[in-house]
Design a protein around this motif. Structure first.
Motif, PDB file in Angstrom:
ATOM      1  N   SER A  13      -8.103  53.340  34.688  1.00 48.19           N
ATOM      2  CA  SER A  13      -8.301  54.790  34.467  1.00 48.19           C
ATOM      3  C   SER A  13      -9.517  55.350  35.202  1.00 48.19           C
ATOM      4  CB  SER A  13      -8.459  55.077  32.971  1.00 48.19           C
ATOM      5  OG  SER A  13      -7.271  54.733  32.315  1.00 48.19           O
ATOM      6  N   ASN A  14      -9.533  56.661  35.316  1.00 42.27           N
ATOM      7  CA  ASN A  14     -10.672  57.427  35.870  1.00 42.27           C
ATOM      8  C   ASN A  14     -11.042  57.041  37.295  1.00 42.27           C
ATOM      9  OD1 ASN A  14     -10.922  58.676  33.322  1.00 42.27           O
ATOM     10  ND2 ASN A  14     -12.075  56.887  32.592  1.00 42.27           N
ATOM     11  N   GLY A  15     -10.046  56.726  38.098  1.00 42.37           N
ATOM     12  CA  GLY A  15     -10.317  56.422  39.505  1.00 42.37           C
ATOM     13  C   GLY A  15     -10.809  55.002  39.725  1.00 42.37           C
ATOM     14  N   LYS A  16     -10.909  54.228  38.631  1.00 42.40           N
ATOM     15  CA  LYS A  16     -11.368  52.837  38.824  1.00 42.40           C
ATOM     16  C   LYS A  16     -10.263  51.999  39.460  1.00 42.40           C
ATOM     17  CE  LYS A  16     -14.890  52.517  35.299  1.00 42.40           C
ATOM     18  NZ  LYS A  16     -15.384  51.776  34.144  1.00 42.40           N
ATOM     19  N   GLY A  17     -10.664  50.962  40.143  1.00 41.19           N
ATOM     20  CA  GLY A  17      -9.703  50.065  40.769  1.00 41.19           C
ATOM     21  C   GLY A  17     -10.126  48.624  40.550  1.00 41.19           C
ATOM     22  N   ILE A  18      -9.477  47.741  41.285  1.00 42.62           N
ATOM     23  CA  ILE A  18      -9.693  46.297  41.096  1.00 42.62           C
ATOM     24  C   ILE A  18     -10.262  45.693  42.378  1.00 42.62           C
ATOM     25  CG2 ILE A  18      -8.516  44.099  40.635  1.00 42.62           C
ATOM     26  CD1 ILE A  18      -6.375  45.752  39.099  1.00 42.62           C
ATOM     27  N   LEU A  19     -11.262  44.843  42.203  1.00 44.76           N
ATOM     28  CA  LEU A  19     -11.786  44.063  43.323  1.00 44.76           C
ATOM     29  C   LEU A  19     -11.068  42.712  43.324  1.00 44.76           C
ATOM     30  CD1 LEU A  19     -13.804  43.158  45.530  1.00 44.76           C
ATOM     31  CD2 LEU A  19     -15.468  42.714  43.701  1.00 44.76           C
ATOM     32  N   ALA A  20     -10.279  42.464  44.370  1.00 42.66           N
ATOM     33  CA  ALA A  20      -9.563  41.181  44.479  1.00 42.66           C
ATOM     34  C   ALA A  20     -10.478  40.190  45.189  1.00 42.66           C
ATOM     35  CB  ALA A  20      -8.251  41.360  45.242  1.00 42.66           C
ATOM     36  N   ALA A  21     -11.184  39.398  44.383  1.00 46.36           N
ATOM     37  CA  ALA A  21     -12.118  38.409  44.943  1.00 46.36           C
ATOM     38  C   ALA A  21     -11.590  37.007  44.611  1.00 46.36           C
ATOM     39  CB  ALA A  21     -13.503  38.622  44.352  1.00 46.36           C
ATOM     40  N   ASP A  22     -10.269  36.865  44.662  1.00 50.42           N
ATOM     41  CA  ASP A  22      -9.638  35.626  44.214  1.00 50.42           C
ATOM     42  C   ASP A  22      -9.201  34.747  45.377  1.00 50.42           C
ATOM     43  OD1 ASP A  22      -7.741  37.798  44.683  1.00 50.42           O
ATOM     44  OD2 ASP A  22      -6.167  36.444  43.999  1.00 50.42           O
ATOM     45  N   SER A 287      -6.234  47.581  44.458  1.00 54.36           N
ATOM     46  CA  SER A 287      -6.638  46.226  44.100  1.00 54.36           C
ATOM     47  C   SER A 287      -6.847  45.522  45.436  1.00 54.36           C
ATOM     48  CB  SER A 287      -5.538  45.535  43.286  1.00 54.36           C
ATOM     49  OG  SER A 287      -5.898  44.179  43.051  1.00 54.36           O
ATOM     50  N   TYR A 288      -7.939  45.889  46.087  1.00 52.87           N
ATOM     51  CA  TYR A 288      -8.145  45.455  47.467  1.00 52.87           C
ATOM     52  C   TYR A 288      -9.028  44.209  47.544  1.00 52.87           C
ATOM     53  CZ  TYR A 288      -6.429  50.096  49.059  1.00 52.87           C
ATOM     54  OH  TYR A 288      -5.675  51.214  49.319  1.00 52.87           O
ATOM     55  N   GLY A 289      -8.676  43.349  48.482  1.00 52.71           N
ATOM     56  CA  GLY A 289      -9.513  42.215  48.821  1.00 52.71           C
ATOM     57  C   GLY A 289     -10.277  42.564  50.088  1.00 52.71           C
ATOM     58  N   ARG A 290      -9.576  42.407  51.215  1.00 59.78           N
ATOM     59  CA  ARG A 290     -10.228  42.634  52.509  1.00 59.78           C
ATOM     60  C   ARG A 290     -10.750  44.062  52.666  1.00 59.78           C
ATOM     61  NH1 ARG A 290      -5.184  40.097  55.529  1.00 59.78           N
ATOM     62  NH2 ARG A 290      -4.279  40.748  53.541  1.00 59.78           N
ATOM     63  N   ALA A 291      -9.989  45.063  52.217  1.00 62.34           N
ATOM     64  CA  ALA A 291     -10.396  46.459  52.450  1.00 62.34           C
ATOM     65  C   ALA A 291     -11.589  46.882  51.585  1.00 62.34           C
ATOM     66  CB  ALA A 291      -9.209  47.386  52.222  1.00 62.34           C
ATOM     67  N   LEU A 292     -12.028  46.015  50.664  1.00 60.53           N
ATOM     68  CA  LEU A 292     -13.262  46.312  49.921  1.00 60.53           C
ATOM     69  C   LEU A 292     -14.425  45.447  50.388  1.00 60.53           C
ATOM     70  CD1 LEU A 292     -12.312  46.575  46.109  1.00 60.53           C
ATOM     71  CD2 LEU A 292     -13.503  48.317  47.433  1.00 60.53           C
ATOM     72  N   GLN A 293     -14.099  44.296  50.976  1.00 64.48           N
ATOM     73  CA  GLN A 293     -15.167  43.317  51.225  1.00 64.48           C
ATOM     74  C   GLN A 293     -15.582  43.150  52.677  1.00 64.48           C
ATOM     75  OE1 GLN A 293     -14.822  39.510  48.986  1.00 64.48           O
ATOM     76  NE2 GLN A 293     -12.833  40.260  48.343  1.00 64.48           N
ATOM     77  N   ILE A 313     -23.585  48.555  51.158  1.00 64.54           N
ATOM     78  CA  ILE A 313     -22.338  48.628  51.935  1.00 64.54           C
ATOM     79  C   ILE A 313     -21.131  48.546  50.992  1.00 64.54           C
ATOM     80  CG2 ILE A 313     -20.941  47.526  53.767  1.00 64.54           C
ATOM     81  CD1 ILE A 313     -23.487  48.195  55.037  1.00 64.54           C
ATOM     82  N   PHE A 314     -21.198  47.603  50.061  1.00 63.29           N
ATOM     83  CA  PHE A 314     -20.083  47.445  49.117  1.00 63.29           C
ATOM     84  C   PHE A 314     -19.943  48.691  48.228  1.00 63.29           C
ATOM     85  CE2 PHE A 314     -18.556  46.187  44.877  1.00 63.29           C
ATOM     86  CZ  PHE A 314     -17.261  45.839  45.226  1.00 63.29           C
ATOM     87  N   ASP A 315     -21.086  49.211  47.751  1.00 64.74           N
ATOM     88  CA  ASP A 315     -21.052  50.400  46.870  1.00 64.74           C
ATOM     89  C   ASP A 315     -20.387  51.579  47.577  1.00 64.74           C
ATOM     90  OD1 ASP A 315     -22.274  49.148  44.753  1.00 64.74           O
ATOM     91  OD2 ASP A 315     -24.296  49.803  45.290  1.00 64.74           O
ATOM     92  N   HIS A 316     -20.698  51.742  48.860  1.00 61.22           N
ATOM     93  CA  HIS A 316     -20.098  52.849  49.616  1.00 61.22           C
ATOM     94  C   HIS A 316     -18.577  52.688  49.659  1.00 61.22           C
ATOM     95  CE1 HIS A 316     -19.349  55.875  52.628  1.00 61.22           C
ATOM     96  NE2 HIS A 316     -18.694  54.972  53.333  1.00 61.22           N
ATOM     97  N   ARG A 317     -18.118  51.470  49.991  1.00 57.71           N
ATOM     98  CA  ARG A 317     -16.665  51.243  50.100  1.00 57.71           C
ATOM     99  C   ARG A 317     -15.971  51.473  48.752  1.00 57.71           C
ATOM    100  NH1 ARG A 317     -15.350  52.722  53.742  1.00 57.71           N
ATOM    101  NH2 ARG A 317     -13.424  53.429  52.865  1.00 57.71           N
ATOM    102  N   ALA A 318     -16.588  50.949  47.687  1.00 54.37           N
ATOM    103  CA  ALA A 318     -15.986  51.096  46.353  1.00 54.37           C
ATOM    104  C   ALA A 318     -15.924  52.578  45.971  1.00 54.37           C
ATOM    105  CB  ALA A 318     -16.796  50.308  45.332  1.00 54.37           C
ATOM    106  N   LYS A 319     -16.992  53.311  46.318  1.00 55.66           N
ATOM    107  CA  LYS A 319     -17.024  54.748  46.002  1.00 55.66           C
ATOM    108  C   LYS A 319     -15.920  55.496  46.763  1.00 55.66           C
ATOM    109  CE  LYS A 319     -20.502  58.249  46.254  1.00 55.66           C
ATOM    110  NZ  LYS A 319     -21.805  58.507  46.869  1.00 55.66           N
ATOM    111  N   MET A 320     -15.741  55.153  48.032  1.00 54.57           N
ATOM    112  CA  MET A 320     -14.698  55.807  48.836  1.00 54.57           C
ATOM    113  C   MET A 320     -13.303  55.503  48.254  1.00 54.57           C
ATOM    114  SD  MET A 320     -16.176  57.507  51.267  1.00 54.57           S
ATOM    115  CE  MET A 320     -17.477  57.851  50.115  1.00 54.57           C
ATOM    116  N   CYS A 321     -13.093  54.265  47.866  1.00 47.30           N
ATOM    117  CA  CYS A 321     -11.778  53.893  47.307  1.00 47.30           C
ATOM    118  C   CYS A 321     -11.542  54.610  45.984  1.00 47.30           C
ATOM    119  CB  CYS A 321     -11.681  52.375  47.111  1.00 47.30           C
ATOM    120  SG  CYS A 321     -11.524  51.499  48.675  1.00 47.30           S
ATOM    121  N   THR A 322     -12.591  54.755  45.185  1.00 42.30           N
ATOM    122  CA  THR A 322     -12.434  55.443  43.895  1.00 42.30           C
ATOM    123  C   THR A 322     -12.152  56.928  44.111  1.00 42.30           C
ATOM    124  OG1 THR A 322     -13.453  53.855  42.431  1.00 42.30           O
ATOM    125  CG2 THR A 322     -13.832  56.142  41.879  1.00 42.30           C
TER     126      THR A 322
END
Ligand code: 5MM
Length: 337
Positions: A13-22, A287-293, A313-322
């Motif tokens: 919810s609320n624009g949150k997404g998933i970091l696929a670090a698996d 639920s991005y792996g490469r496109a977030l990391q 750098i990571f915060d910027h990408r996560a913010k853009m995706c959200t």
């Protein structure tokens, strides 16, 4: 509202997404090799712990998918990785498939393994702090592929996995990935992805999976990486929405796309268009792996002790995706850091 539905909504919810670090150790080693960092347990932990303690975790990342090695690791100050993730209000998830093998009866298609002993492993992961899980079925695409055999076998495995996960009190992410490799058109991708998703939901129904406590992680509808077709973000969004509206039952609370080899900006721009046009009733997020990391990994590799710089750098990408998950992203925001 069931407990599983609550968990799914908390993640999405609320624009949150998933970091696929698996990434499995083999895949993570490839990623680290590509930026010339030695792949050992400590370096894998250091990079991941750097991301998981970023400030965007609380605003953008509803869940992190972990690999078996990571869920058992501890940070330098003694917290377990799930505790670190929970401290920002995010949930820990775990990849529970054990990878792919060639599918008997097909020359090159794959079947995902990991059902044997899964019930016991799931109880263990719940104890370690996981509240959701992931299983990825992989589908080749060409004139003959995916074959009926591959669609049937992988959908059946995804559904049996999902039923076991719900029995263990966790939310299953169902990831049927039609790969981007090939010279197929977007229309081909649409037809084949529709077949795969339709079959997955037939199997999920047969296995009595409560769809309100699941998350779908599909590919977007795109032309193959070797196809010369030029297609706009708007067209990609329209095809993707059409495919999902037709084939995903309305009880499913949300859809979290994989990036599948798109670069960071493409994956963000396409998600943004999808959300601008979203008329499906489903939450549509990432639920991005490469496109977030990717960018964070490249920066980190130059100085693995530069934690703050990597997190920026990571915060910027996560913010853009959200922002894209809310249809509020635009290209000029990429330069305002
Ligand atoms: C993070 O990568 C996952 C795959 O790892 P292995 O191949 O080592 O098992 C993968 O399942 C990932 O979660 C999804 O494909 C989404 O990642 P992308 O990079 O496509 O967004």
């Amino acid at each position: 509202m069931t407990e599983l539905n609550k968990i799914a909504l908390q993640i999405l919810s609320n624009g949150k997404g998933i970091l696929a670090a698996d990434e499995s150790t083999a895949t993570m080693t490839k990623r680290l090799d590509s930026v010339k960092v030695h792949s050992d347990e400590n370096n894998r932990l250091l990079f991941r712990q750097t991301l998981f303690s970023s400030s965007s975790m609380s605003k953008c990342i509803g869940g992190v998918i972990l690999y078996d090695e990571t869920i058992r690791q501890k940070t330098s100050n003694g917290k377990t990785i799930p505790e670190l993730i929970n401290s920002s209000g995010s949930l820990a998830g775990i990849k529970v498939d054990t990878g792919t093998k060639i599918l008997a009866g097909s020359k090159e298609e794959k079947i995902t393994e990991g059902l044997d002993g899964l019930r016991e492993r799931l109880n263990d992961y719940y104890e370690l702090g996981a509240r959701f899980t992931k299983w990825r079925g992989v589908f080749l695409i060409s004139e003959d592929y995916p074959s009926h055999l591959s669609i049937n076998a992988n959908s059946h495995a995804l559904a049996r996995y999902a039923a076991l996960v719900q029995e263990a009190g966790m939310v299953p992410i169902i990831e049927p990935e039609v790969l981007m490799d090939g010279n197929h058109t977007a229309k081909d991708c649409m037809n084949k992805t529709s077949k795969v998703i339709k079959k997955c939901y037939e199997e999920l129904d047969l296995n009595k999976v409560d769809l309100t406590g699941t998350i779908l992680k599909p590919n977007m509808i795109l032309p193959g990486a070797d196809c010369s077709e030029q297609i706009s973000n708007e067209e990609i969004a329209e095809l993707t929405l059409e495919c999902l509206k037709k084939n995903v039952p309305s009880e499913v609370p949300g859809i979290a796309f994989l990036s599948g080899g798109q670069n960071e900006i493409e994956a963000t721009a396409n998600l943004n268009e999808i959300n601008k046009k979203n008329n499906t009733g489903f939450i549509m997020t990432y639920s991005y792996g490469r496109a977030l990391q990717q960018s964070a990994l490249k920066f980190w590799s130059k100085d693995i002790n530069n934690i703050i710089g990597t997190q920026e750098i990571f915060d910027h990408r996560a913010k853009m995706c959200t922002l894209a998950a809310q249809g509020k992203w635009s290209k000029n925001l990429e330069n305002k850091k």
